[in-house]
Design a protein around this motif. Structure first.
Motif, PDB file in Angstrom:
ATOM      1  N   GLN A   1       0.848  -1.192   0.000  1.00  0.00           N
ATOM      2  CA  GLN A   1       0.000   0.000   0.000  1.00  0.00           C
ATOM      3  C   GLN A   1       0.886   1.246   0.000  1.00  0.00           C
ATOM      4  OE1 GLN A   1      -3.195  -0.154  -0.382  1.00  0.00           O
ATOM      5  NE2 GLN A   1      -3.603   2.033  -0.263  1.00  0.00           N
ATOM      6  N   VAL A   2       0.466   2.237  -0.762  1.00  0.00           N
ATOM      7  CA  VAL A   2       1.208   3.476  -0.881  1.00  0.00           C
ATOM      8  C   VAL A   2       0.288   4.636  -0.527  1.00  0.00           C
ATOM      9  CG1 VAL A   2       2.367   5.043  -2.476  1.00  0.00           C
ATOM     10  CG2 VAL A   2       2.793   2.589  -2.630  1.00  0.00           C
ATOM     11  N   GLN A   3       0.766   5.522   0.324  1.00  0.00           N
ATOM     12  CA  GLN A   3       0.029   6.739   0.643  1.00  0.00           C
ATOM     13  C   GLN A   3       0.833   7.942   0.191  1.00  0.00           C
ATOM     14  OE1 GLN A   3      -0.699   6.282   4.897  1.00  0.00           O
ATOM     15  NE2 GLN A   3      -2.840   5.817   4.466  1.00  0.00           N
ATOM     16  N   LEU A   4       0.171   8.845  -0.517  1.00  0.00           N
ATOM     17  CA  LEU A   4       0.805  10.059  -1.004  1.00  0.00           C
ATOM     18  C   LEU A   4       0.194  11.258  -0.284  1.00  0.00           C
ATOM     19  CD1 LEU A   4       0.797   9.298  -4.839  1.00  0.00           C
ATOM     20  CD2 LEU A   4       2.629   8.889  -3.185  1.00  0.00           C
ATOM     21  N   VAL A   5       1.043  12.073   0.318  1.00  0.00           N
ATOM     22  CA  VAL A   5       0.578  13.236   1.059  1.00  0.00           C
ATOM     23  C   VAL A   5       1.182  14.482   0.428  1.00  0.00           C
ATOM     24  CG1 VAL A   5       0.499  14.404   3.278  1.00  0.00           C
ATOM     25  CG2 VAL A   5       0.364  11.901   3.174  1.00  0.00           C
ATOM     26  N   GLN A   6       0.329  15.343  -0.061  1.00  0.00           N
ATOM     27  CA  GLN A   6       0.771  16.545  -0.750  1.00  0.00           C
ATOM     28  C   GLN A   6       0.823  17.740   0.194  1.00  0.00           C
ATOM     29  OE1 GLN A   6      -1.925  15.334  -4.597  1.00  0.00           O
ATOM     30  NE2 GLN A   6      -1.249  17.457  -4.447  1.00  0.00           N
ATOM     31  N   SER A   7       1.709  18.668  -0.128  1.00  0.00           N
ATOM     32  CA  SER A   7       1.787  19.930   0.595  1.00  0.00           C
ATOM     33  C   SER A   7       2.207  21.020  -0.384  1.00  0.00           C
ATOM     34  CB  SER A   7       2.758  19.846   1.770  1.00  0.00           C
ATOM     35  OG  SER A   7       4.059  19.523   1.322  1.00  0.00           O
ATOM     36  N   GLY A   8       2.008  22.242   0.037  1.00  0.00           N
ATOM     37  CA  GLY A   8       2.284  23.377  -0.833  1.00  0.00           C
ATOM     38  C   GLY A   8       1.000  23.882  -1.451  1.00  0.00           C
ATOM     39  N   GLY A   9       1.103  24.686  -2.464  1.00  0.00           N
ATOM     40  CA  GLY A   9      -0.065  25.266  -3.093  1.00  0.00           C
ATOM     41  C   GLY A   9      -0.492  26.537  -2.401  1.00  0.00           C
ATOM     42  N   GLY A  10      -1.597  27.113  -2.899  1.00  0.00           N
ATOM     43  CA  GLY A  10      -2.108  28.336  -2.318  1.00  0.00           C
ATOM     44  C   GLY A  10      -2.386  29.382  -3.374  1.00  0.00           C
ATOM     45  N   SER A  23       4.883  13.564  -0.579  1.00  0.00           N
ATOM     46  CA  SER A  23       5.658  12.592   0.183  1.00  0.00           C
ATOM     47  C   SER A  23       4.976  11.233   0.122  1.00  0.00           C
ATOM     48  CB  SER A  23       5.793  13.042   1.636  1.00  0.00           C
ATOM     49  OG  SER A  23       6.530  14.238   1.714  1.00  0.00           O
ATOM     50  N   CYS A  24       5.794  10.217  -0.047  1.00  0.00           N
ATOM     51  CA  CYS A  24       5.285   8.866  -0.244  1.00  0.00           C
ATOM     52  C   CYS A  24       5.606   7.988   0.958  1.00  0.00           C
ATOM     53  CB  CYS A  24       5.912   8.286  -1.503  1.00  0.00           C
ATOM     54  SG  CYS A  24       5.483   6.576  -1.833  1.00  0.00           S
ATOM     55  N   ALA A  25       4.570   7.436   1.544  1.00  0.00           N
ATOM     56  CA  ALA A  25       4.736   6.451   2.606  1.00  0.00           C
ATOM     57  C   ALA A  25       4.343   5.109   2.020  1.00  0.00           C
ATOM     58  CB  ALA A  25       3.858   6.793   3.803  1.00  0.00           C
ATOM     59  N   ALA A  26       5.325   4.255   1.863  1.00  0.00           N
ATOM     60  CA  ALA A  26       5.074   2.986   1.193  1.00  0.00           C
ATOM     61  C   ALA A  26       5.550   1.851   2.083  1.00  0.00           C
ATOM     62  CB  ALA A  26       5.790   2.937  -0.146  1.00  0.00           C
ATOM     63  N   SER A  27       4.643   0.999   2.447  1.00  0.00           N
ATOM     64  CA  SER A  27       5.013  -0.167   3.248  1.00  0.00           C
ATOM     65  C   SER A  27       5.265  -1.338   2.318  1.00  0.00           C
ATOM     66  CB  SER A  27       3.899  -0.511   4.232  1.00  0.00           C
ATOM     67  OG  SER A  27       2.702  -0.789   3.541  1.00  0.00           O
ATOM     68  N   GLY A  28       6.430  -1.937   2.461  1.00  0.00           N
ATOM     69  CA  GLY A  28       6.754  -3.077   1.626  1.00  0.00           C
ATOM     70  C   GLY A  28       6.990  -2.703   0.177  1.00  0.00           C
ATOM     71  N   SER A  29       7.108  -1.429  -0.110  1.00  0.00           N
ATOM     72  CA  SER A  29       7.358  -0.968  -1.476  1.00  0.00           C
ATOM     73  C   SER A  29       8.533  -0.017  -1.473  1.00  0.00           C
ATOM     74  CB  SER A  29       6.127  -0.270  -2.050  1.00  0.00           C
ATOM     75  OG  SER A  29       5.017  -1.107  -2.041  1.00  0.00           O
ATOM     76  N   SER A  30       8.957   0.366  -2.632  1.00  0.00           N
ATOM     77  CA  SER A  30      10.083   1.268  -2.753  1.00  0.00           C
ATOM     78  C   SER A  30       9.698   2.437  -3.627  1.00  0.00           C
ATOM     79  CB  SER A  30      11.293   0.548  -3.317  1.00  0.00           C
ATOM     80  OG  SER A  30      12.367   1.445  -3.492  1.00  0.00           O
ATOM     81  N   PHE A  31       9.801   3.619  -3.069  1.00  0.00           N
ATOM     82  CA  PHE A  31       9.455   4.832  -3.807  1.00  0.00           C
ATOM     83  C   PHE A  31      10.208   4.917  -5.121  1.00  0.00           C
ATOM     84  CE2 PHE A  31       8.202   9.137  -4.446  1.00  0.00           C
ATOM     85  CZ  PHE A  31       9.325   9.845  -4.839  1.00  0.00           C
TER      86      PHE A  31
END
Length: 120
Positions: A1-10, A23-31
């Motif tokens: 599973q991969v979770q992508l969390v964005q920041s910035g903008g405006g 930013s990518c949080a990946a369990s058992g995976s490789s960005f």
């Protein structure tokens, strides 16, 4: 599973700059094994590709942003960036990052989206 969390903008004035992060949080995976892409979608329009960076670091851009936007990735930090310079009102849209990996361990994941508004 991969979770992508964005920041910035405006909100930024025409000609201004913004930097988006994903930013990518990946369990058992490789960005580093994912192609990373920034898309955007303006109201009433289809989602369009803005910039892509592949696993080997090669990049491609939409014609409308060439020379103004730069995509980069930091595999040590599991993060992809979109530096946007010379912003124009037509760049106003919701921006989404995407992580894609093909077979045999395929995956296609999206960030939550972040709004970029270019206006006086």
């Amino acid at each position: 599973q991969v979770q992508l969390v964005q920041s910035g903008g405006g909100l930024v004035q025409p000609g201004g700059s913004l930097n988006l992060s994903c930013s990518c949080a990946a369990s058992g995976s490789s960005f580093r094994t994912y192609a990373m892409t920034w898309y955007r979608q303006a109201p009433g329009k289809q989602r369009e590709l803005v910039a892509r960076i592949l696993t080997d670091g090669s990049t491609n851009y939409a014609d409308s942003v060439k020379g103004r936007f730069t995509i980069s990735r930091d595999n040590a930090e599991n993060t992809v960036y979109l530096q946007m310079n010379g912003l124009k009102p037509e760049d106003t849209a919701a921006y989404y990052c995407n992580a894609y990996r093909g077979l045999p361990f395929s995956g296609n994941y999206w960030g939550q989206g972040t709004q970029v508004t270019v206006s006086l």
